[in-house]
Design a protein around this motif. Structure first.
Motif, short mmCIF file in Angstrom:
data_model
loop_
_atom_site.label_atom_id
_atom_site.label_comp_id
_atom_site.label_asym_id
_atom_site.label_seq_id
_atom_site.Cartn_x
_atom_site.Cartn_y
_atom_site.Cartn_z
N ASP A 80 0.83 -1.21 0.00
CA ASP A 80 0.00 0.00 0.00
C ASP A 80 0.86 1.26 0.00
OD1 ASP A 80 -2.40 -1.44 0.06
OD2 ASP A 80 -2.42 -1.52 2.25
N LEU A 81 1.93 1.24 0.80
CA LEU A 81 2.83 2.40 0.85
C LEU A 81 3.52 2.61 -0.49
CD1 LEU A 81 4.50 4.64 2.16
CD2 LEU A 81 6.03 2.87 3.07
N ARG A 82 4.00 1.55 -1.09
CA ARG A 82 4.70 1.69 -2.37
C ARG A 82 3.79 2.28 -3.44
NH1 ARG A 82 6.60 -2.84 -2.32
NH2 ARG A 82 5.04 -3.99 -3.52
N ARG A 83 2.55 1.83 -3.49
CA ARG A 83 1.61 2.39 -4.47
C ARG A 83 1.32 3.86 -4.17
NH1 ARG A 83 -0.47 -2.97 -4.35
NH2 ARG A 83 -1.69 -2.53 -2.46
N ALA A 99 0.56 9.13 1.42
CA ALA A 99 1.86 8.46 1.50
C ALA A 99 2.47 8.60 2.89
CB ALA A 99 2.81 9.02 0.44
N LEU A 100 2.36 9.78 3.48
CA LEU A 100 2.89 9.98 4.83
C LEU A 100 2.18 9.10 5.85
CD1 LEU A 100 3.25 13.87 4.76
CD2 LEU A 100 5.14 12.25 5.04
N GLN A 103 4.36 10.53 -6.31
CA GLN A 103 5.68 10.84 -6.86
C GLN A 103 6.63 11.34 -5.77
OE1 GLN A 103 5.53 13.19 -10.53
NE2 GLN A 103 3.45 12.48 -10.89
N VAL A 104 6.65 10.61 -4.65
CA VAL A 104 7.52 10.96 -3.54
C VAL A 104 8.16 9.69 -2.98
CG1 VAL A 104 6.19 13.00 -2.86
CG2 VAL A 104 5.70 10.78 -1.78
N GLN A 105 9.20 9.91 -2.22
CA GLN A 105 9.77 8.85 -1.38
C GLN A 105 9.70 9.34 0.05
OE1 GLN A 105 14.01 8.22 -1.62
NE2 GLN A 105 13.86 6.12 -0.84
N VAL A 106 9.08 8.55 0.92
CA VAL A 106 8.95 8.93 2.33
C VAL A 106 10.06 8.23 3.11
CG1 VAL A 106 7.46 9.01 4.36
CG2 VAL A 106 6.46 9.14 2.06
N ARG A 107 10.81 9.01 3.90
CA ARG A 107 11.94 8.47 4.65
C ARG A 107 11.79 8.78 6.13
NH1 ARG A 107 15.56 10.89 0.57
NH2 ARG A 107 16.50 12.17 2.21
#
Length: 278
Positions: free
Chosen positions: A19-22, A124-125, A28-32
C-alpha cells in the motif's frame, strides 16, 4: 476506544508495504524516516512553512524533536527530486483499553507544502506511519483534526478508514500559526486501528460517501451534521460567518454525542453521518 466491527472482525490487512509503495508512486515521492538532528531539520522546515508562527519562531525545536523521536516517537519527510515537500511527526502515547494502558502513536503534525497539496502526499505519509507502527509493534495511531474541514473528514473517514471517537472544544487553546490563528481549536479524534477490516476496505477503495435517505429507509437511526463547503474560504471572506459555523458544528456534534450517536462516515453532500449506538 475499541475498533469498529461493522465491517467484521479484525482481519489480516493487505501488505502494508505494498500500500505504501503504491501511494508513493501515485504521489511521486519517497517517504523516509528521520532520526538524526540534521535529518529532522527537513521536517522542521516543512512544518514552519505549513504552519508559520506569527512571531517567526519554529513550531518544533529540533532538540525537542530529537528527544521525542529517541523516546519512541516518529518523524518522516516526503521527498520529491531530493527536496522535502511534506512531513509527519508523532509521539509515543498510551490510552486505557479494557482497564489496561495500551500503547499508540499520537500523530501530532502532518502536512505538505502549499504547491504540493491535493497530490496524495498526505496518504503516502500516513501509510509510512502505518508501516513504521507495524514494525515497532504498535497497532493504533491516533490524531486530531478540525471538524469543520470537510476535505480532512473525507480523507480520514473514507480514504484511510479511521474510527472517530472523542471531541474536545478548543483542544489546543489559542494558536498563532497561519492556519489556526484567531479561531477556536475544536478537534475530533481519529483512531486508526491498524489491521482492522475497515482499513482494509479503505485501502481497497470500498468506502464511499453515504446516502442518508437510503440509511433512513433501511431503518437505521442516523442523523447528519452539516459542514461548510470550504471553511478556509469562509473564514477568509467573513470571519464572523466562520465563527457561526464553528459554534453551530460544535453544538450539533456535542448534542449528537450526548444522545448516543457516533460518526460513521461522510454524507454524499459533505456533512458527517452519525448513527445511534446506545
Amino acid at each position: 476506544m475499541p475498533p469498529d466491527t461493522r465491517y467484521g472482525d479484525l482481519v489480516t490487512a493487505r501488505p502494508a508495504d505494498d500500500d505504501l509503495r503504491r501511494a508513493e508512486q501515485r504521489a511521486q515521492v519517497q517517504v523516509r524516516l528521520l532520526i538524526e538532528p540534521s535529518e529532522l531539520a527537513d521536517a522542521q522546515w516543512v512544518f514552519d512553512q505549513v504552519w508559520p508562527s506569527g512571531d517567526g519562531s519554529t513550531q518544533l525545536p529540533r532538540n525537542l524533536m530529537r528527544a521525542l523521536v529517541h523516546a519512541g516517537g516518529y518523524c518522516s519527510a516526503a521527498y520529491r527530486d531530493g527536496q522535502p515537500i511534506g512531513a509527519a511527526f508523532g509521539v509515543a502515547g498510551r490510552h486505557l483499553q479494557g482497564g489496561h494502558w495500551h500503547e499508540h502513536l499520537h500523530s501530532h503534525m502532518a502536512g505538505a507544502l502549499e504547491p504540493y497539496r491535493n497530490q496524495h502526499i498526505g496518504t503516502a505519509l500516513k501509510l509510512h506511519q502505518r508501516v513504521w507502527a507495524h514494525d515497532v509493534g504498535i497497532d493504533t495511531i491516533v490524531w486530531t483534526f478540525d471538524p469543520l474541514v470537510r476535505r480532512n473528514a473525507r480523507f480520514n473517514l473514507i480514504k484511510l478508514g479511521v474510527d472517530v471517537d472523542g471531541f474536545e472544544p478548543n483542544f489546543y487553546g489559542e494558536m498563532d500559526d497561519g492556519i489556526n490563528s484567531g479561531d477556536a481549536t475544536d478537534r475530533l479524534f481519529a483512531w486508526w486501528h491498524l489491521g482492522s477490516a475497515r482499513i482494509a476496505a479503505a485501502m481497497a477503495g470500498e468506502l464511499s460517501d453515504l446516502d442518508v435517505h437510503e440509511l433512513v429507509a433501511a431503518g437505521r437511526d442516523v442523523r447528519e451534521v452539516e459542514l461548510p463547503e470550504d471553511i478556509v474560504a469562509v473564514r477568509a471572506a467573513d470571519p464572523a460567518a466562520g465563527l457561526q459555523w464553528r459554534l453551530k458544528v460544535r453544538k450539533d456534534l456535542q448534542a449528537a454525542f450526548a444522545d448516543g450517536y457516533r460518526i460513521i462516515g461522510v454524507a454524499d453532500h459533505g456533512g458527517y453521518v452519525l448513527e445511534r449506538t446506545s
